[in-house]
Design a protein around this motif. Structure first.
Motif, PDB file in Angstrom:
ATOM      1  N   GLU A   4     -27.853  -5.478  -5.744  1.00 56.84           N
ATOM      2  CA  GLU A   4     -28.385  -6.787  -6.115  1.00 56.84           C
ATOM      3  C   GLU A   4     -27.812  -7.265  -7.450  1.00 56.84           C
ATOM      4  O   GLU A   4     -27.573  -8.464  -7.637  1.00 56.84           O
ATOM      5  N   LYS A   5     -27.581  -6.341  -8.391  1.00 57.88           N
ATOM      6  CA  LYS A   5     -26.988  -6.728  -9.666  1.00 57.88           C
ATOM      7  C   LYS A   5     -25.517  -7.108  -9.478  1.00 57.88           C
ATOM      8  O   LYS A   5     -25.031  -8.102 -10.036  1.00 57.88           O
ATOM      9  N   GLN A   6     -24.795  -6.296  -8.694  1.00 58.47           N
ATOM     10  CA  GLN A   6     -23.363  -6.506  -8.537  1.00 58.47           C
ATOM     11  C   GLN A   6     -23.062  -7.809  -7.802  1.00 58.47           C
ATOM     12  O   GLN A   6     -22.067  -8.486  -8.100  1.00 58.47           O
ATOM     13  N   THR A   7     -23.891  -8.180  -6.832  1.00 57.45           N
ATOM     14  CA  THR A   7     -23.677  -9.408  -6.059  1.00 57.45           C
ATOM     15  C   THR A   7     -24.395 -10.607  -6.665  1.00 57.45           C
ATOM     16  O   THR A   7     -24.365 -11.697  -6.085  1.00 57.45           O
ATOM     17  N   ARG A   8     -25.077 -10.398  -7.776  1.00 60.37           N
ATOM     18  CA  ARG A   8     -25.807 -11.455  -8.488  1.00 60.37           C
ATOM     19  C   ARG A   8     -26.998 -11.998  -7.681  1.00 60.37           C
ATOM     20  O   ARG A   8     -27.541 -13.042  -8.026  1.00 60.37           O
ATOM     21  N   ILE A   9     -27.409 -11.304  -6.630  1.00 61.87           N
ATOM     22  CA  ILE A   9     -28.592 -11.729  -5.884  1.00 61.87           C
ATOM     23  C   ILE A   9     -29.835 -11.629  -6.754  1.00 61.87           C
ATOM     24  O   ILE A   9     -30.772 -12.423  -6.626  1.00 61.87           O
ATOM     25  N   VAL A  10     -29.829 -10.668  -7.666  1.00 61.67           N
ATOM     26  CA  VAL A  10     -30.998 -10.453  -8.501  1.00 61.67           C
ATOM     27  C   VAL A  10     -31.318 -11.683  -9.349  1.00 61.67           C
ATOM     28  O   VAL A  10     -32.483 -11.959  -9.659  1.00 61.67           O
ATOM     29  N   SER A  58     -35.512 -15.675 -10.296  1.00 62.93           N
ATOM     30  CA  SER A  58     -35.934 -17.072 -10.463  1.00 62.93           C
ATOM     31  C   SER A  58     -37.186 -17.383  -9.655  1.00 62.93           C
ATOM     32  O   SER A  58     -37.831 -18.410  -9.882  1.00 62.93           O
ATOM     33  N   SER A  59     -37.505 -16.503  -8.688  1.00 64.52           N
ATOM     34  CA  SER A  59     -38.672 -16.729  -7.833  1.00 64.52           C
ATOM     35  C   SER A  59     -39.797 -15.752  -8.102  1.00 64.52           C
ATOM     36  O   SER A  59     -40.972 -16.069  -7.925  1.00 64.52           O
ATOM     37  N   VAL A  60     -39.458 -14.513  -8.485  1.00 58.12           N
ATOM     38  CA  VAL A  60     -40.474 -13.495  -8.748  1.00 58.12           C
ATOM     39  C   VAL A  60     -40.150 -12.809 -10.063  1.00 58.12           C
ATOM     40  O   VAL A  60     -39.021 -12.883 -10.557  1.00 58.12           O
TER      41      VAL A  60
END
Length: 376
Positions: free
Chosen positions: A183-189, A194-196
């Protein structure tokens, strides 16, 4: 960010409560893992291995070996009391020797007036130690402090508790670490945060993987019960009932502690290549209880210490209960120590996770993560 990653992220929004957001994150973790072909295959293999191992051990343990023996004359009356002998009568010592030569019997017992025992054993190329032991007069042995559990069963129980803890904790702990870094590497985090909140995300990850680990342990226990029932080991099954129940309770809480540590350690790095190095200390903590019960399962002091150390209590205390070494209050005290340790670790892990989650680039040190101000 890939389209699949976007679709897999939880659809959370600012209007959700903490509980609802945690449930969505946990559902995402569970569904992602359960749908994985690797997880399905590995779980199936593990369940089959446990079931086969218990059944094979029971069958081998219950099988009695027999030794085919030729006897001459009145010798039959002297050896018929020995267990595990398949007796065949021979007319003479020469006839018994021929039976050994052609493979009809493994050895022969013939009269020998010159021997103090009045009998002699004939064999082919090596002394039949099993037959010698059966015919020898063994003195009666009285133990002042007989063990409640046989050494063999003690080792098997130690290995069982240790390997289940090691496999489940390492597998799902590694999954949490990989998920955090991905999640960090793909910037999904950045979208998730931004939501939780970071605490919500961490709680959902721990809850989802803890439920999966709990389900796997229960399935492994069910396979062990089926295997013991199939082989007729009802006494062993009865003795393992309470220890297995305590193991599940201790494992669930102990895994939460380890899961928080895996997540916090993984949040310190931003690349998959760096995950292994940063989670190695946590992995070592998972391996320590396994090696301790394998090499020190007959050391009561080591088992007692293990049962009060949070990361090893899930193995040490159930084993002591199985060995009837723990007083009725000890599991409760150990559980309180484990809960207290888990709460403390979660508080520290949540701070590290929140402060390091959005940090990219070079690895973040634990001291820096504890000092810096991150996302909540």
């Amino acid at each position: 960010m890939t389209q699949t990653a976007v679709l897999n992220r939880p659809a959370v929004g600012p209007g959700l409560s903490f509980g609802q957001a945690v449930r969505l994150v946990a559902e995402r973790e569970i569904l992602t893992r359960v749908r994985s072909r690797a997880f399905q295959v590995s779980t199936g293999i593990m369940l089959a291995a446990v079931l086969a191992g218990v059944i094979i051990s029971g069958l081998l343990g219950g099988r009695t070996s027999t030794t085919s023996v030729a006897v001459v004359g009145d010798v039959a009356g002297q050896v018929q009391h020995a267990d595990g002998l398949e007796i065949t009568r021979a007319d003479s010592a020469a006839a018994a020797a021929r039976m050994i030569e052609n493979g009809t019997v493994e050895a022969a017992v013939v009269p020998d007036p010159s021997s103090p025992a009045k009998i002699k054993i004939i064999a082919d190329d090596q002394a039949p130690d099993a037959l010698v032991n059966k015919l020898s007069v063994q003195p009666e042995v009285t133990l002042l402090h007989p063990p409640a559990v046989s050494p063999g069963l003690r080792y098997i129980a130690s290995y069982g508790f240790g390997i289940v803890f090691l496999m489940s904790a390492a597998t799902f702990g590694g999954t949490i670490a990989q998920s955090v870094v991905e999640e960090k590497q793909t910037r999904i985090v950045e979208i998730l945060i931004s939501s939780v909140t970071s605490r919500t995300l961490l709680t959902g990850k721990i809850l989802g993987n803890s439920l999966l680990a709990f389900a796997q342990v229960v399935l492994l226990g069910a396979c062990a019960v089926i295997g013991l029932s199939t082989t007729g080991e009802n006494s062993v099954l009865s003795a393992l009932g309470a220890p297995m129940a305590w193991f599940v309770i201790f494992f669930v809480i102990g895994f939460v502690l380890l899961a928080a540590m895996f997540a916090a350690a993984a949040s310190l790095v931003s690349r998959q290549e760096d995950v292994q190095s940063t989670v190695t200390p946590v992995t070592m903590l998972v391996m320590v209880p396994y090696f301790l019960v394998i090499f020190f399962n007959n050391n009561d002091v080591v088992l007692t210490i293990m049962s009060y150390v949070p990361f090893s209590a899930a193995v040490g205390m159930p084993l002591r209960i199985f060995l009837s070494q723990a007083a009725w209050w000890e599991p409760l005290l150990s559980l309180l120590v484990l809960i207290g340790g888990t709460v403390g670790v979660i508080m520290i892990a949540a701070k590290i996770y929140g402060n390091a989650l959005l940090r990219t680039g070079a690895k973040v040190s634990v001291r820096e993560a504890l000092r810096s101000s991150g996302v909540e």
